[in-house]
Design a protein around this motif. Structure first.
Motif, PDB file in Angstrom:
ATOM      1  N   GLU A  40       0.899  -1.092   0.040  1.00 12.86           N
ATOM      2  CA  GLU A  40       0.212   0.113  -0.016  1.00 12.86           C
ATOM      3  C   GLU A  40       0.882   1.064   0.023  1.00 12.86           C
ATOM      4  O   GLU A  40       0.444   2.258  -0.598  1.00 12.86           O
ATOM      5  N   VAL A  41       2.019   1.278   0.890  1.00  6.73           N
ATOM      6  CA  VAL A  41       3.026   2.329   0.856  1.00  6.73           C
ATOM      7  C   VAL A  41       3.351   2.568  -0.694  1.00  6.73           C
ATOM      8  O   VAL A  41       3.559   3.732  -1.154  1.00  6.73           O
ATOM      9  N   ALA A  42       4.054   1.451  -1.288  1.00 10.40           N
ATOM     10  CA  ALA A  42       4.492   1.635  -2.440  1.00 10.40           C
ATOM     11  C   ALA A  42       3.523   2.271  -3.654  1.00 10.40           C
ATOM     12  O   ALA A  42       4.020   3.035  -4.417  1.00 10.40           O
ATOM     13  N   ARG A  43       2.358   1.546  -3.593  1.00  6.63           N
ATOM     14  CA  ARG A  43       1.183   1.943  -4.150  1.00  6.63           C
ATOM     15  C   ARG A  43       1.006   3.610  -4.167  1.00  6.63           C
ATOM     16  O   ARG A  43       0.764   4.313  -5.231  1.00  6.63           O
ATOM     17  N   ASN A  44       0.910   3.897  -2.984  1.00 11.02           N
ATOM     18  CA  ASN A  44       0.634   5.448  -2.813  1.00 11.02           C
ATOM     19  C   ASN A  44       1.830   6.414  -3.283  1.00 11.02           C
ATOM     20  O   ASN A  44       1.442   7.547  -3.776  1.00 11.02           O
ATOM     21  N   ILE A  45       2.998   5.803  -2.739  1.00  4.39           N
ATOM     22  CA  ILE A  45       4.131   6.816  -3.392  1.00  4.39           C
ATOM     23  C   ILE A  45       4.313   6.814  -4.849  1.00  4.39           C
ATOM     24  O   ILE A  45       4.506   7.828  -5.397  1.00  4.39           O
ATOM     25  N   ILE A  46       3.923   5.543  -5.519  1.00  7.06           N
ATOM     26  CA  ILE A  46       4.062   5.489  -7.065  1.00  7.06           C
ATOM     27  C   ILE A  46       3.032   6.509  -7.688  1.00  7.06           C
ATOM     28  O   ILE A  46       3.392   7.507  -8.515  1.00  7.06           O
ATOM     29  N   LEU A  47       1.743   6.454  -7.050  1.00  9.64           N
ATOM     30  CA  LEU A  47       0.725   7.221  -7.680  1.00  9.64           C
ATOM     31  C   LEU A  47       0.863   8.698  -7.420  1.00  9.64           C
ATOM     32  O   LEU A  47       0.477   9.590  -8.478  1.00  9.64           O
ATOM     33  N   GLN A  48       1.394   9.001  -6.099  1.00 13.75           N
ATOM     34  CA  GLN A  48       1.631  10.387  -5.859  1.00 13.75           C
ATOM     35  C   GLN A  48       2.682  10.876  -6.979  1.00 13.75           C
ATOM     36  O   GLN A  48       2.845  12.079  -7.459  1.00 13.75           O
ATOM     37  N   HIS A  49       3.761  10.364  -7.336  1.00  9.54           N
ATOM     38  CA  HIS A  49       4.801  10.691  -8.096  1.00  9.54           C
ATOM     39  C   HIS A  49       4.427  10.830  -9.427  1.00  9.54           C
ATOM     40  O   HIS A  49       4.661  11.819 -10.147  1.00  9.54           O
TER      41      HIS A  49
END
Length: 61
Positions: A40-49
């Motif tokens: 979930e953390v990786a997903r959110n960081i990727i989407l934000q970037h």
């Protein structure tokens, strides 16, 4: 925190990270700021970037 569009589907895939990067994701999990597990953390960081890249014009819309 980035949110995924609700009108679009999802597409699963695997990401392999160096151990140190995975450990850093765990640190973010502990804060709860980006999500409650590494995926979930990786997903959110990727989407934000990605959102930042689109807004800056570096990615086609």
């Amino acid at each position: 925190m980035a949110k995924s569009p609700t009108s679009q589907g999802t597409k699963p895939f695997t990401v392999v990270l160096p151990e140190k990067a995975a450990d850093r994701l765990e640190i973010l999990v502990e804060t709860g700021l980006y999500g409650s597990n590494r995926a979930e953390v990786a997903r959110n960081i990727i989407l934000q970037h990605l959102q930042e890249l689109w807004k800056s014009g570096k990615l086609p819309g």
